[in-house]
Structure formats: structure tokens, C-alpha cells
Design a protein around this motif. Sequence first.
Motif, PDB file in Angstrom:
ATOM      1  N   PRO A 119      -8.154   0.182   9.443  1.00 55.04           N
ATOM      2  CA  PRO A 119      -7.779  -1.009   8.669  1.00 55.04           C
ATOM      3  C   PRO A 119      -7.799  -2.239   9.569  1.00 55.04           C
ATOM      4  O   PRO A 119      -7.895  -2.116  10.799  1.00 55.04           O
ATOM      5  N   PRO A 120      -7.667  -3.421   8.969  1.00 58.45           N
ATOM      6  CA  PRO A 120      -7.578  -4.625   9.810  1.00 58.45           C
ATOM      7  C   PRO A 120      -6.434  -4.519  10.817  1.00 58.45           C
ATOM      8  O   PRO A 120      -5.450  -3.790  10.596  1.00 58.45           O
ATOM      9  N   HIS A 121      -6.554  -5.252  11.910  1.00 56.84           N
ATOM     10  CA  HIS A 121      -5.546  -5.318  12.969  1.00 56.84           C
ATOM     11  C   HIS A 121      -4.175  -5.620  12.357  1.00 56.84           C
ATOM     12  O   HIS A 121      -4.065  -6.374  11.379  1.00 56.84           O
ATOM     13  N   LEU A 122      -3.130  -5.061  12.929  1.00 56.31           N
ATOM     14  CA  LEU A 122      -1.769  -5.251  12.427  1.00 56.31           C
ATOM     15  C   LEU A 122      -1.425  -6.735  12.267  1.00 56.31           C
ATOM     16  O   LEU A 122      -0.856  -7.149  11.253  1.00 56.31           O
ATOM     17  N   ASP A 123      -1.772  -7.556  13.247  1.00 59.09           N
ATOM     18  CA  ASP A 123      -1.442  -8.978  13.153  1.00 59.09           C
ATOM     19  C   ASP A 123      -2.304  -9.713  12.123  1.00 59.09           C
ATOM     20  O   ASP A 123      -1.860 -10.706  11.544  1.00 59.09           O
ATOM     21  N   THR A 124      -3.505  -9.250  11.881  1.00 57.50           N
ATOM     22  CA  THR A 124      -4.316  -9.793  10.788  1.00 57.50           C
ATOM     23  C   THR A 124      -3.630  -9.473   9.470  1.00 57.50           C
ATOM     24  O   THR A 124      -3.488 -10.347   8.601  1.00 57.50           O
ATOM     25  N   ARG A 125      -3.172  -8.236   9.316  1.00 52.98           N
ATOM     26  CA  ARG A 125      -2.469  -7.852   8.087  1.00 52.98           C
ATOM     27  C   ARG A 125      -1.191  -8.658   7.919  1.00 52.98           C
ATOM     28  O   ARG A 125      -0.878  -9.114   6.812  1.00 52.98           O
ATOM     29  N   ARG A 126      -0.448  -8.856   9.002  1.00 48.37           N
ATOM     30  CA  ARG A 126       0.786  -9.647   8.930  1.00 48.37           C
ATOM     31  C   ARG A 126       0.491 -11.078   8.476  1.00 48.37           C
ATOM     32  O   ARG A 126       1.196 -11.632   7.641  1.00 48.37           O
ATOM     33  N   MET A 127      -0.549 -11.671   9.038  1.00 47.58           N
ATOM     34  CA  MET A 127      -0.918 -13.040   8.686  1.00 47.58           C
ATOM     35  C   MET A 127      -1.319 -13.120   7.216  1.00 47.58           C
ATOM     36  O   MET A 127      -0.906 -14.033   6.496  1.00 47.58           O
ATOM     37  N   LEU A 128      -2.109 -12.175   6.764  1.00 54.78           N
ATOM     38  CA  LEU A 128      -2.531 -12.157   5.369  1.00 54.78           C
ATOM     39  C   LEU A 128      -1.341 -11.913   4.445  1.00 54.78           C
ATOM     40  O   LEU A 128      -1.243 -12.530   3.376  1.00 54.78           O
ATOM     41  N   ASP A 129      -0.429 -11.045   4.857  1.00 52.96           N
ATOM     42  CA  ASP A 129       0.794 -10.815   4.068  1.00 52.96           C
ATOM     43  C   ASP A 129       1.597 -12.106   3.926  1.00 52.96           C
ATOM     44  O   ASP A 129       2.084 -12.423   2.835  1.00 52.96           O
ATOM     45  N   LEU A 130       1.740 -12.841   5.025  1.00 51.02           N
ATOM     46  CA  LEU A 130       2.480 -14.113   4.992  1.00 51.02           C
ATOM     47  C   LEU A 130       1.865 -15.098   4.004  1.00 51.02           C
ATOM     48  O   LEU A 130       2.569 -15.879   3.371  1.00 51.02           O
ATOM     49  N   GLU A 131       0.558 -15.044   3.873  1.00 51.38           N
ATOM     50  CA  GLU A 131      -0.156 -15.972   2.995  1.00 51.38           C
ATOM     51  C   GLU A 131      -0.386 -15.404   1.593  1.00 51.38           C
ATOM     52  O   GLU A 131      -0.983 -16.072   0.748  1.00 51.38           O
ATOM     53  N   GLY A 132       0.067 -14.172   1.363  1.00 55.19           N
ATOM     54  CA  GLY A 132      -0.092 -13.562   0.047  1.00 55.19           C
ATOM     55  C   GLY A 132      -1.530 -13.201  -0.284  1.00 55.19           C
ATOM     56  O   GLY A 132      -1.939 -13.246  -1.444  1.00 55.19           O
ATOM     57  N   VAL A 133      -2.297 -12.820   0.724  1.00 57.14           N
ATOM     58  CA  VAL A 133      -3.712 -12.484   0.554  1.00 57.14           C
ATOM     59  C   VAL A 133      -3.886 -10.978   0.742  1.00 57.14           C
ATOM     60  O   VAL A 133      -3.512 -10.425   1.771  1.00 57.14           O
ATOM     61  N   SER A 134      -4.484 -10.334  -0.244  1.00 56.78           N
ATOM     62  CA  SER A 134      -4.656  -8.876  -0.207  1.00 56.78           C
ATOM     63  C   SER A 134      -5.802  -8.456   0.718  1.00 56.78           C
ATOM     64  O   SER A 134      -6.846  -9.102   0.767  1.00 56.78           O
ATOM     65  N   TYR A 135      -5.585  -7.360   1.405  1.00 62.41           N
ATOM     66  CA  TYR A 135      -6.616  -6.726   2.235  1.00 62.41           C
ATOM     67  C   TYR A 135      -6.715  -5.248   1.847  1.00 62.41           C
ATOM     68  O   TYR A 135      -7.258  -4.433   2.585  1.00 62.41           O
TER      69      TYR A 135
END
Length: 163
Positions: A57-73
Motif C-alpha cells: 500500500p502507499p507509504h504510511l505517511d502518504t496515507r496519513r496525509m491523505l486521511d487528514l485531507e479526506g482523500v481515499s486511497y
Amino acid sequence: MKEEGDRLINVLFVCLGNICRSPMAEAVFRNLTEKEGLGGQFRIDSAGTGNWHEGKPPHLDTRRMLDLEGVSYEGMTARQVAISDWDEFDYIIAMDRQNYSDLESLRSFDEGVVVATFMDYVYDSDSKDVPDPYFTGNFEEVYELVQKGCENLLADIKEAYQL
């Protein structure tokens, strides 16, 4: 390349390992198309020039950033760019100049595929490359660049396809 009458616009984002920058761009671009009611007109994907992270899956910090912005991965996993991508995508967007060079070395023909660097779509920056947060740790800066570039890329595509 898409066939005559095919309505999908195929966009591929490419970085080195396909766990930070290109999946972030894939997720952000998908989110933008869906918000504008255009999601059904696009196929959006990402890949890496290397194969180190295939299936991850995407890098943990990429997922965290996307989560903060409400963007699904959801469902995204890394893969390596393939020669067949030249037949399947209308736009292949490299996250930096090295990725672009690597892509160009794979291309043996030009079938009308738009190949560009991501920063070609970030108009208010002097930078030529999206910094790799895998090495810099600055996922916030990368997200800001990705958001701007994706908005501009979508605007260009909408104009080109009269969407």
C-alpha cells in the motif's frame, strides 16, 4: 491508447517506488474528478519505475496525509510501470525529471501519449521536481504541490476534451 469511441481518459502518475508521490497524485486526482462528477470518464492509476514495493500500500505517511485531507486511497497497491502502459494511457505524468528520463528510455514510439513532468502543471513554482518525501519526510509540501498540479492537469484535460 484508447480506442475510437472510448470515453475513458487514462491518466498514469509515475514516481520511483510508487508508494509516496505517484499514489498521492493518483488519489488526489481521482478525488478531484469525483468531486466534479467526472469520475466515470477517467481511469487513473500510478506506478513506479522500480519494483521494490510492488503489492504494498502507499507509504504510511502518504496515507496519513491523505486521511487528514479526506482523500481515499482504498485498494491502491504499488506496481512497476510496464511497456503496455504506453498503449493504455493517454497521459503519463512523471513526478520528477529522473522518472521522466526513465520513462523516455522505455518509449520506442510516440502514439500520441502525453508524457510530461508533474511540475509542468504547477505554474507558480520554480522547482522542476516534486521532492521525494520518502527521503525528505516533507509529506505536507508534497501534498500541496500535488493538489495544485492535479487541479491544473484536470483543467487542461477538461479543456482538451471539452468536459
